[in-house]
Design an enzyme around this catalytic site. Structure first.
Site, PDB file in Angstrom:
ATOM      1  N   GLY A 130       6.940  54.872  47.987  1.00 46.19           N
ATOM      2  CA  GLY A 130       6.423  53.984  48.158  1.00 46.19           C
ATOM      3  C   GLY A 130       7.093  52.614  48.575  1.00 46.19           C
TER       4      GLY A 130
ATOM      5  CG  ASP B  16       7.446  50.756  39.089  1.00 44.00           C
ATOM      6  OD1 ASP B  16       6.701  49.816  39.677  1.00 44.00           O
ATOM      7  OD2 ASP B  16       6.777  51.883  38.963  1.00 44.00           O
TER       8      ASP B  16
ATOM      9  NE  ARG C 119       3.149  56.740  38.540  1.00 40.89           N
ATOM     10  CZ  ARG C 119       2.007  57.379  38.805  1.00 40.89           C
ATOM     11  NH1 ARG C 119       1.259  56.600  39.524  1.00 40.89           N
ATOM     12  NH2 ARG C 119       1.460  58.437  38.321  1.00 40.89           N
TER      13      ARG C 119
ATOM     14  CE1 TYR D 279      -0.764  50.306  47.853  1.00 38.50           C
ATOM     15  CE2 TYR D 279      -2.716  49.614  46.595  1.00 38.50           C
ATOM     16  CZ  TYR D 279      -1.873  50.481  47.024  1.00 38.50           C
ATOM     17  OH  TYR D 279      -2.122  51.752  46.245  1.00 38.50           O
ATOM     18  CB  ILE D 280       0.170  40.923  48.340  1.00 38.88           C
ATOM     19  CG1 ILE D 280      -1.328  41.120  49.032  1.00 38.88           C
ATOM     20  CG2 ILE D 280       0.872  39.887  48.853  1.00 38.88           C
ATOM     21  CD1 ILE D 280      -2.080  39.981  48.560  1.00 38.88           C
ATOM     22  CB  ILE D 281       3.895  42.379  44.850  1.00 41.80           C
ATOM     23  CG1 ILE D 281       3.157  41.480  44.197  1.00 41.80           C
ATOM     24  CG2 ILE D 281       5.213  43.100  44.152  1.00 41.80           C
ATOM     25  CD1 ILE D 281       3.085  41.501  42.630  1.00 41.80           C
ATOM     26  NE  ARG D 282       2.949  49.663  48.350  1.00 39.94           N
ATOM     27  CZ  ARG D 282       2.757  50.942  48.337  1.00 39.94           C
ATOM     28  NH1 ARG D 282       3.211  51.782  47.451  1.00 39.94           N
ATOM     29  NH2 ARG D 282       2.174  51.703  49.316  1.00 39.94           N
TER      30      ARG D 282
END
Length: 440
Positions: free
Chosen positions: A84, A206, A251, A357-360
């Site tokens: 990711g 994570d 996760r 998805y904004i964060i990553r």
């Protein structure tokens, strides 16, 4: 000073391709003396196995060596990014290319497109030549200029490609799955008795790679997560009986959720994979929320995506990387919270925010950019000295080498018996709502 030392043992020895004999071209540097390993005291904050004990361990220091294994004028490198997205990947790519080119004089660095698939001929991806000019501005953007992918690829086919490309050094930027793949690549290289170095740069938003206490992009992720939490707090306090619910990545480990909770000090309930919870009952989440709303008229929940999976229907599906597909815990919370308060004839307003998805996908912040620069430089230093089957990382206050066997042993998780977790719980005050004084 009397320090209790735990008897458990971890092998921290680093593999080497052979004796380093070539004088380094690196100038104006302080070289590492390999006869003096870095001694560090590990605690339960870093290793959940330790509980309350400490463990004194020796690690190989990262940094430039006076003698090299590879001749820079004849060395070809390759970089691959997997898994990711994460803030800072482009920064690491840039740091590797610039260090290799300007300090070692390496003229060829190849970028493997779209993860490990880029090694497999059937996918038909071309390689990208990486130069200081082509990577000049990439750190201003999120994502990875090389592209990424998930899923297991054949290590035999990967090493075949490395041989065809005449690659001497492979830098793998990725998470737990990528490091396991890198380990298999090292094993295949060793089986063929080839001299190809494989150096990992740990990447996971994570922050859950074993022995890695800080992965790049984590600070940026926490910074962006706090913005989402602040918005949810405003929504919750903007109406009577308002509830804010924020879903964050995590996760199997709740590091982002826990750190963001500490950063903002506005969260009332923090749900993470490491800490089971129940919905129903006197000490369940729903009753605790009811107490909170009656007392303060608003509530804010932060939920890591892997929390409460035992409350979901059994899931047997797995993604391309072999990870179990998670159930929609926030969907369940929204449904059960609505039902609970509806039965009680209590009118609530719930606002749900999912900024994952904004964060990553954002560029790294200043702190992560500094760290990415260190990682890229130290990865090149390690590779040129002939190290292999390892990752570079910041541990305590030092940059060190860690063997792939160690970082792939298990996934790191929050220690819910640690002082850190106790501080998180104090900041939320949630235990007082789960276990009110009159119920103790």
């Amino acid at each position: 000073m009397d320090i209790k030392q735990n008897t458990m043992h971890f092998d921290t020895e680093i593999m080497s391709l052979g004796h380093a004999k070539i004088p380094t071209p690196v100038r104006y540097s302080r070289f590492v003396d390999e006869s003096q390993p870095q001694t560090l005291i590990m605690t339960s904050e870093e290793l959940t196995e330790l509980d309350h004990e400490t463990c004194i361990m020796e690690f190989e220091k990262a940094g430039p060596r006076e003698k090299l294994y590879f001749d820079p004028s004849k060395t070809k490198c390759a970089i691959v990014t997997c898994g990711g997205l994460c803030p800072g990947i482009n920064d690491v790519i840039r740091a590797i290319v610039i260090e290799a080119h300007y300090n070692y004089g390496i003229r060829t660095v190849l970028g493997i497109r779209n993860g490990l698939r880029g090694f497999i001929p059937e996918y038909g991806y071309d390689v990208m030549e990486l130069t200081p000019q082509s990577v000049t501005n990439i750190h201003h953007f999120g994502g990875t200029i090389l592209g990424s992918s998930r899923g297991v690829q054949d290590p035999v086919a990967i090493v075949d490609s490395l041989e065809r490309l005449n690659v001497n050094i492979l830098f793998t930027i990725g998470g737990d799955g990528t490091m396991r793949a890198a380990k298999k690549i090292v094993e295949e290289i060793d089986r063929r008795k080839r001299k190809i170095a494989v150096i990992g740069v740990p990447k996971t938003i994570d922050n859950d790679i074993n022995f890695i206490t800080r992965t790049f992009g984590f600070d940026t992720a926490v910074e962006k997560a706090t913005e989402a939490i602040q918005c949810a707090h405003v929504e919750a306090t903007g109406v009577d009986m308002g509830i804010g619910l924020v879903k964050l990545m995590g996760r199997e480990a709740g590091f982002i959720a826990a750190q963001a909770t500490l950063a903002l000090q506005e969260v009332n309930f923090l749900l993470v994979p490491e800490q089971p919870f129940s919905l129903e009952g006197e000490n369940g989440l729903l009753k605790a929320m009811e107490r909170r709303l009656h007392e303060r008229r608003h509530a804010l929940i932060v939920c890591a995506e892997g929390a409460g999976q035992d409350l979901m229907a059994d899931k047997t599906e797995r993604d391309e990387s072999g990870n179990p597909k998670l159930g929609d815990i926030c969907g369940l919370l929204i449904e059960r919270i609505g039902r609970h308060f509806s039965k009680k004839h209590i009118e609530t307003t719930l606002k749900f925010i999912d900024p994952s998805y904004i964060i990553r996908s954002v560029p790294a912040n200043a702190g992560d950019r500094v760290y990415c620069g260190f990682l890229g430089q130290q990865a090149v230093h390690a590779a040129m000295s002939g190290k292999t089957g390892m990752v570079v990382s910041h541990l305590k206050s030092s940059m060190v080498h860690l063997p792939l066997d160690l970082v792939t042993l298990k996934r790191r998780s929050l220690n819910t018996k640690s002082d850190y977790w106790n501080t998180v719980m104090e900041s939320t005050g949630q235990k007082s709502y789960f276990f009110p004084i009159d119920a103790r």
